[in-house]
Design an enzyme around this catalytic site. Structure first.
Site, PDB file in Angstrom:
ATOM      1  N   TRP A 633      15.980   9.542   2.983  1.00 49.88           N
ATOM      2  CA  TRP A 633      17.009   9.665   2.116  1.00 49.88           C
ATOM      3  C   TRP A 633      18.161   8.465   2.214  1.00 49.88           C
ATOM      4  O   TRP A 633      18.837   8.329   1.287  1.00 49.88           O
ATOM      5  CB  TRP A 633      17.917  10.959   2.198  1.00 49.88           C
ATOM      6  N   ASP A 634      17.806   7.803   3.410  1.00 48.37           N
ATOM      7  CA  ASP A 634      18.596   6.658   3.580  1.00 48.37           C
ATOM      8  C   ASP A 634      18.646   5.540   2.124  1.00 48.37           C
ATOM      9  O   ASP A 634      19.309   5.118   1.853  1.00 48.37           O
ATOM     10  CB  ASP A 634      18.089   5.876   4.541  1.00 48.37           C
ATOM     11  N   GLU A 772      22.670  17.074  11.649  1.00 53.52           N
ATOM     12  CA  GLU A 772      21.334  17.444  12.286  1.00 53.52           C
ATOM     13  C   GLU A 772      21.667  18.194  13.666  1.00 53.52           C
ATOM     14  O   GLU A 772      20.618  18.499  14.210  1.00 53.52           O
ATOM     15  CB  GLU A 772      20.188  16.369  12.428  1.00 53.52           C
ATOM     16  N   GLN A 885      27.323  13.724  11.480  1.00 52.50           N
ATOM     17  CA  GLN A 885      27.518  12.691  10.554  1.00 52.50           C
ATOM     18  C   GLN A 885      28.330  13.276   9.371  1.00 52.50           C
ATOM     19  O   GLN A 885      28.217  14.678   9.075  1.00 52.50           O
ATOM     20  CB  GLN A 885      26.240  11.863  10.160  1.00 52.50           C
TER      21      GLN A 885
END
Lengths: 1065, 256
Positions: A633-634, A772, A885
């Site tokens: 998805w970066d 995550e 994150q």
């Protein structure tokens, strides 16, 4: 004599053929040292100049004195024995090409004529000798008691001979020549060549005019030149006494356009065609030197130089083996098709050369199995020898070493000085690029210059198997018909490459090529200060499911060779100039931030392919094996926005990659028991899930990887990318043909993925969100809110399509079997999906039960960034309110046109302190959000934290690849955060919050057909924006109000807390 | 290469001599023993130790041993640390540590003696200067059948030295990051020629107890550390603490 200026003009040019006499011109006499002549002759030959020595004497005399040994045969010719012999000289010395042999009758006639002349002169009282042992001629010596008079004493010689003849009643040499002609006729010689050097009368079958006709045939006409391309040097064109000079016969009418120059004394002047410069052998050497200098100037000036502006130079000084691999990554040259690490051409123990090709994968063999990129053969190998010694950084002493990535033009330069163990010093420069104008072409120019002594310099180009390993099945090598090599590499159950590469002397460099086994070897004997320069050109052609044919690579290489390095570089630079015009982000005030941003932009442009939809941007770019070039998805969330606003064509291609892989996404959804499209968490070439089920943790322990099973937000991320692209570009064609279908299928997935709970709400259970640290959670806010948004936008997009193209919309619905009832069901999910939002606090609960997790003291999460699962332990982070994150904060950023500053503020304040930034994806986004909210100091900290991820010199994070999402995040922080330029529906919000160190920022953005150049400044107590709009009108939002700005220039100011005012138009 | 064993007395330094001889054998070094009799100092005891002849000298032990260490044919030194009954590291050891010129093997009575060298632990903070221990271990001790454990203890701080490579602070996808990190860690700090087996081991915690625990649990016979010559905070303090706490002999290698 022509004026000196005219002479200079005539000589001040390059000649392709240098023709000269030997005795008296090149050397003063037979005992003179010809070393200087030899060295110039050899260097000129190496530079491709043809040299013809025309002499009356024999090969023993000329070669015995000259001893030139050019590296290849075919440039240096000896026309000797006064037109009777032709030799070509190579590395092994002279080789006879032709010899005119006199018949027995002719021999007898020559002797008869010479003896008759002798007898007549002896009868007149002169002491005369005949020299018989000359090919096809006899020499009648008029003054035997002076064996070898030097040419410089020609006047004295003439006097003495004239005096002798006068005593015999003969007026001069001319009379003797006339007598000789008569006697030759009597002897039966039809066309004798009769010449005189005052000392001798030569009666021969051939003369120098025969040599010149051979020169014309072989070196002028035979090589496609004209007589004007030749210079002829001699010392006796004019009459000597009453006879013709020995060089007179070279003035054949066919060569009237050649340049004839005399360096001799020429006591009686020169014929009109001849320029007299005098000066003897010294002047001759100067003329040779000038011919060399013209060519070597080309070599000296042809080496490209990096840009001077320090803001465009990414410099690395010295050599540190500990850091070499991250430096190689930094200095990757790439063009979307392939990327080549910046490894040293000559190699070192620390070097890991590798070239990666986007989109070409094969099966790995290790456990756990990965779909791995198939690296291309290494094309960069250039080994260097100087003074018989292998040149590398460990030979002797490193004096200077610097590498510069010229970010403006995408070229990596190297400058290196080494004192070898031999005691000599060598200077080396290289320039390397992967062509942005022709993506199959790669090139290096390499130059080695002996600094303090002449010596033999040799470059050897080789093709190696890459350091990167990978599942290559086999690599085969073959030689090209032309010098060079082909290397073919096939992956296991995958694609392959064919590389065609050649190395050749650069223009103007006095080195020649040899072929030795598997290497291109190019070298020569160089004088001190003369560069040995080579161009290495490579063509890399790849395919996803097979190995391309060698012919395709040969043709591509031929294309490169035809253009040559300099033209390839020019086109490459022009391509980069064009890209930067629409991408450059200029910061005035903080050089480190400027460097970080240009570095990021350079690598994003380098990594993405603007037209090939079979490839996308891997998480670690094209400069390293890390993450196996897999796509996450970066790309959509972090990198895509840069391209949307700077190069929409590339953004479209990146989304087309996802469209192309829709079937793979459908298959994954089906496999997991759902409908619609679930994009793989990690994507390689086939659009299927390539995340392994387990991996190795810090201690080599086996760790289950759940992302492939549960991290589903990627489907919504792709949908977001589609929507963002469409809204920012108004590319309705894309939306109709690809975008709507992606939205519908991903929406369908979410509708099927959700489940109705006992509480009457829809839930999405057992997912992994962006954070995550917490796996298998329910109702991750990011996932659910985006899922809901996805469904809503899909329905909206379908409505739009039905409005603009009813027929196609119907066809699409039919193809997708999408009924009204299903859409109703989607709406039911959309309106009823749990999102964890509390209107009273404006907070999103990151996932169900997050608030009940354990608290962790903030100081335990410092300093940041921190891999909290490592530092605190997996068990702790799994059960604690610790966020890896940006998760909810990410949501507030990407849906900033859905959720206002109040929601962003509440969630930022809550989640920011407990975010450990244990992911490279995090700090850039946090910087963008913090800046938007006016927390500029924190935003700057986060921005610098992001910039340090790849660029810090004490973490080595870039050793295996660059962090592409970080780079995209930095751009978003700068543009959407600090510059405050962010899309709101179909307009651009302008709300800057510049760091105090940034005096000015300027950035171009493309938006819905308009191109706008923004210039933002922070004034004493306010902001100022200059906008130049081209091509179309631009909608902007100022102080919450939308305005349309027509093309033109605008200047806006606002004092702190006050609304914007337009200053000038 | 020669390992010089500085014997105070053969009674209490039996383990020192045995460990030193074992290390010398493992590394392929020669071993020599010396005793410097200081006035008021301990008596040597017997004239040989473990069959090794001891050369006796007189004078200031620190000065004599320092002089010997500076000689071309001495490449490493073995010294005994004091017991708990006589705390401190001893004046000779202290002096040699203050000006490290050669690797020092330090053996404290009570440590697990070095009788064979099948496993050694090399703590590495991830900085180039600290990696001298690993280079020395690779050069001298890397061999088939011998395991070198490259132990990286993760703390909150990271080395500031250029070229450092500590455990990552950002771990995007675990299954890639850790294998990448291990590969680079080995490439950066170890050039094992052949035959030896290296294992990278990552632990989180305070360096000293973590190193001690790891050495104990692994049954390591030797800990190899780099040393900059200062007992100041950080790395130096770790070395100092390990002199008291290590369960097995320490080989201290000058850093850089």
């Amino acid at each position: 004599m022509p004026p000196r200026d005219d002479m200079s003009k005539a000589l001040d040019r390059e000649f392709a053929v240098l023709c000269f006499d030997w005795d008296g011109t090149a050397v003063a006499d037979r005992q003179a040292d010809a070393t200087a002549v030899r060295s110039r002759v050899e260097r000129l030959c190496a530079l491709g100049v043809d040299i013809a020595i025309v002499s009356g004497t024999n090969v023993t005399n000329v070669d015995g004195q000259l001893r030139a040994r050019p590296d290849v045969e075919g440039r240096l010719f000896l026309f000797l024995s006064r037109g009777s012999e032709v030799y070509v000289v190579g590395p092994n010395g002279p080789r006879l090409l032709e010899r005119r042999r006199a018949t027995e009758v002719e021999e007898a006639q020559l002797s008869a004529a010479a003896e008759a002349l002798r007898d007549r002169l002896v009868a007149a009282g002169l002491d005369i000798e005949i020299v018989y042992n000359r090919l096809n001629r006899r020499k009648v010596d008029l003054i035997p008691e002076w064996p070898d008079p030097p040419k410089a004493q020609i006047a004295e010689l003439q006097e003495r001979v004239d005096a002798r003849l006068a005593r015999a009643g003969i007026s001069g040499v001319g009379d003797v020549i006339e007598l000789s002609r008569a006697l030759c006729r009597e002897a039966g010689l039809a066309h004798p060549g009769i010449t005189s050097d005052i000392k001798h009368i030569e009666i021969g079958l051939t003369d120098k005019s025969d040599s010149m006709r051979y020169v014309l045939k072989a070196l002028i006409d035979g090589r496609g030149r004209g007589p004007q391309d030749m210079i002829v040097l001699g010392d006796e064109f004019g009459p000597i006494g009453s006879s013709e000079g020995s060089d007179y016969l070279t003035l054949i009418p066919e060569l009237q356009h050649s340049t004839f120059v005399s360096v001799g004394v020429e006591p009686n002047g020169v014929p009109p065609r001849v320029l007299r410069v005098g000066g003897g052998p010294e002047e001759f050497l100067r003329i040779l030197h000038d011919q060399l200098a013209y060519r070597e100037e080309v070599a000296q000036q042809s080496f490209p130089a990096p840009i001077r502006d320090a803001a465009w130079r990414f410099e690395v000084k010295g050599f540190d083996p500990f850091r070499e691999r991250e430096i190689e990554t930094w200095l990757t040259v790439a063009n979307g098709e392939s990327g080549t690490r910046g490894a040293l051409e000559e190699g070192s123990a620390a070097s890991t050369p590798a070239t990666f090709v986007a989109g070409v994968f094969g099966d790995g063999t290790d456990e756990p199995r990965f779909r791995q990129p198939v690296p291309a053969p290494d094309w960069t190998g250039l080994r260097l020898q100087a003074w018989g010694s292998v040149v590398n950084l460990s030979n002797g002493e490193l004096l200077e070493h610097e590498r510069v990535l010229d970010m403006r033009h995408g070229v990596v330069y190297r400058y290196w000085r080494q004192r070898l163990r031999t005691g000599h010093t060598l200077r080396v420069r290289t320039a390397r690029f992967a062509s942005l104008a022709d993506r199959q072409i790669l090139a290096i120019r390499a130059e080695a210059t002996p600094e303090d002594a002449p010596g033999r310099i040799v470059w050897a180009g080789s093709v190696g198997v890459t350091h990167a390993g990978g599942p290559t099945k086999e690599t085969a090598f073959e030689k090209l018909d032309e010098p060079g090599f082909i290397a073919r590499t096939k992956g296991r159950n995958g694609g392959g490459h064919v590389l065609a590469v050649t190395t050749r002397p650069a223009p103007g460099s006095p080195v020649v090529r040899h072929m030795e086994q598997a290497r291109d070897v190019i070298g020569g004997r160089l004088e001190q200060g003369d560069p040995a320069t080579v161009d290495r050109l490579a063509a890399l052609v790849s395919a996803r499911t097979r190995v391309p044919s060698a012919d395709t690579a040969r043709r591509a290489l031929a294309r490169a060779e035809q253009l040559g390095f300099d033209e390839l570089l020019r086109r490459h630079r022009a391509a980069w100039d064009a890209r930067w015009r629409d991408a450059d982000l200029v910061i005035d005030g903080d050089a480190a931030d400027q460097e970080a941003l240009r570095f990021s932009i350079y690598h994003m442009i380098s990594t993405a392919h603007p037209t090939k939809d079979t490839v996308s941007v891997g998480a670690r770019g094209l400069g390293g094996m890390s993450y196996f070039l897999h796509v996450f998805w970066d790309t959509e969330i972090f990198v895509l926005p840069f391209f949307i606003y700077s190069h929409p064509e590339t953004a479209r291609t990146l989304l087309a990659y996802r469209y192309r892989n829709l079937d793979g996404a459908r298959e994954k959804a089906r496999h997991m028991g759902h409908r619609g499209a679930l994009y793989p968490w990690e994507s390689a070439d086939k659009g299927v899930e390539t995340t392994p089920p387990y991996g190795l943790g810090p201690d080599g322990e086996m760790v289950p990887i759940l992302s492939g099973l549960m991290e589903h937000h990627i489907s919504a991320d792709v949908a977001w990318g589609v929507w963002e692209y469409w809204k920012a570009t108004a590319d309705d064609v894309f939306m109709a043909s690809m975008g709507v279908e992606i939205l519908l299928e991903t929406a369908r997935f979410w509708a099927s993925r959700s489940s109705l709970g006992d509480d009457g709400r829809h839930h999405i259970r057992l997912v992994v969100g962006p954070d995550e640290y917490h796996e298998g959670v329910d109702d991750n806010a990011y996932t659910n809110v985006l899922a809901r948004w996805n469904i809503g936008k899909a329905i909206e997009a379908l409505g739009w399509l039905e409005h603009v193209d009813t027929g196609y919309a119907a066809e699409l619905r039919h193809r997708l079997d999408l009924s009204d009832a299903e859409i109703e069901q989607w709406m039911g999910v959309m309106w009823n999906l749990e999102d964890g939002f509390d209107p009273s606090t404006k907070l999103f609960e990151q996932f169900a039960g997050f608030y009940q997790m354990d608290d962790v003291p903030i100081e335990k999460l410092r300093p940041r960034p921190m891999a909290a699962d490592l530092m605190l332990g997996r068990e702790v982070t799994l059960h604690a309110k610790v966020v890896k994150q940006a998760d909810v904060v990410m949501l507030c950023h990407i849906l900033s046109d859905e959720y206002g500053d109040d929601v962003a503020r509440a969630n930022y304040d809550y989640y920011e302190p407990i975010t450990s930034h244990g992911s490279s994806l995090s700090p850039g986004i946090h910087a963008a959000v913090a800046a938007r909210l006016g927390d500029v100091a924190t935003a700057v900290e986060d921005f610098k934290m992001a910039a340090a991820i790849d660029l810090a010199d004490n973490m080595g994070n870039a050793a295996r690849g660059l962090h592409m999402a970080t780079m995209g995040g930095l751009w978003q922080a700068a543009v959407m955060g600090f510059a405050g330029l962010q899309r709101r529906h179909q307009a651009l919000l302008i709300d800057p919050h510049l760091p105090s160190a940034w005096k000015k920022v300027s950035v171009p953005l493309q938006f819905r057909g308009a191109r706008a150049q923004f210039e933002l400044r922070r004034r004493k107590a306010g902001d100022e924006v200059g906008i130049t709009i081209e091509r179309a009108a631009l909608k902007v939002i100022l102080d919450g109000v939308e305005r349309e700005l027509r093309p033109g220039k605008y200047r806006l100011r606002r004092a702190d807390g006050q609304p914007w005012q337009e200053v000038t138009r | 290469m020669t390992l010089l064993i500085a014997v105070a007395d053969t009674v209490s330094d039996g383990e020192l001599v045995a460990s030193a001889r074992c290390l010398a054998k493992a590394a392929g070094w020669d071993a020599r023993a010396v005793h410097v009799r200081e006035s008021g100092g301990p008596e040597l005891g017997s004239a040989d130790a473990e069959g090794l002849e001891i050369v006796e000298l007189e004078g200031d032990a620190t000065a004599e041993i320092s002089r010997l260490v500076g000689m071309a044919d001495v490449d490493a030194v073995a010294l005994g640390l004091r017991t708990a009954a006589a705390p401190g590291m001893g004046h000779v050891t202290e002096a040699l540590l203050a000006h490290p010129k050669a690797p020092l093997l330090l053996v404290r009575p009570g440590m697990r003696p070095l009788t064979s060298l099948r496993r050694l632990v090399v703590p590495l903070e991830g900085s180039p200067s600290a990696s001298s221990a690993m280079r020395h271990a690779d050069d001298a001790l890397c061999a088939r059948g011998r395991e070198i454990v490259m132990l990286h203890v993760v703390t909150k701080s990271t080395p500031g030295e250029r070229g450092s490579f500590p455990a990552p602070r950002i771990v995007d996808q675990e299954h890639y990051e850790w294998s990448d990190w291990q590969d680079e860690f080995c490439m950066r700090f170890s050039q094992c020629p052949e035959g030896g087996r290296h294992r990278v081991c990552v632990r989180v915690g305070e360096p000293v107890p973590t190193i001690v625990k790891e050495a104990r649990e692994d049954g390591a016979e030797l800990i190899v550390l780099s040393w900059k010559g200062s007992f100041a905070e950080g790395h130096g303090a770790v070395v100092k603490a390990l002199l008291d706490a290590a369960p097995c002999p320490l080989l201290i290698v000058p850093a850089g």
